[in-house]
Design an enzyme around this catalytic site. Structure first.
Site: not given
Length: 174
Positions: A79-81, A86
């Site tokens: 989810g990041h990203f 990252l």
């Protein structure tokens, strides 16, 4: 390991040579690196929150240098990203804190209990950390007060480039 001894020989070593041998023996007793398994004996963190793969340099009561191999398999990258993975800054800071935890847990004056964050100051992010990077974190002890509070300076680098730095404060809880 086998030990070879000589019988009926005259000892021809000088006092300087003996001192060098003793210093080598003493320095070899102090552990300066830790494997993943040894880190797990010192820190309470476990997957997916154990963020230190190994300690490559350790100076008792002063500093530790730890390594985190950043891989795409880590859960936060979902989810990041999704299109541009990252490593979250808070996890970089947490990884530095875990390296600092190695220094604190090894100090005989503060045995027992659990060290937790008490504050974070002057943290700056200078470079993105992405899958495939190797994060090298150096954390130096600045001070310990009343054997319950500590402050450390942390620095995280990738390929010799500064990724993050800041001051980390810890408190001992029972």
């Amino acid at each position: 390991m086998s030990i070879l001894t000589e019988v009926n020989t005259i000892d021809t070593t000088t006092s300087t040579e003996t001192q060098a041998i003793n210093e080598t023996t003493i320095s070899s007793v102090i552990k300066t690196t830790f494997t993943s398994e040894e880190i797990q004996k010192l820190l309470p963190h476990r997957y997916p929150f154990l963020l230190v793969d190994k300690i490559i340099d350790y100076v008792p009561g002063k500093k530790a240098v730890g390594v985190k191999n950043v891989t795409i398999n880590e859960p936060h990258f979902q989810g990041h990203f999704p299109e541009r993975p990252l490593m979250p800054g808070v996890l970089i800071v947490e990884a530095m804190a875990q390296v600092g935890g190695i220094v604190l847990t090894q100090m005989s004056s503060v045995e027992g209990g659990l060290f937790v964050f008490a504050g974070i100051d002057k943290v700056r992010f200078r470079r993105q950390v992405v899958p495939g990077d190797q994060l090298v974190m150096t954390v130096e002890l600045l001070w310990v007060k009343q054997r319950r509070f500590g402050k450390m300076q942390g620095r995280a680098e990738v390929d010799g480039q500064l990724a993050c730095e800041g001051e980390l404060m810890f408190s001992l809880v029972n």
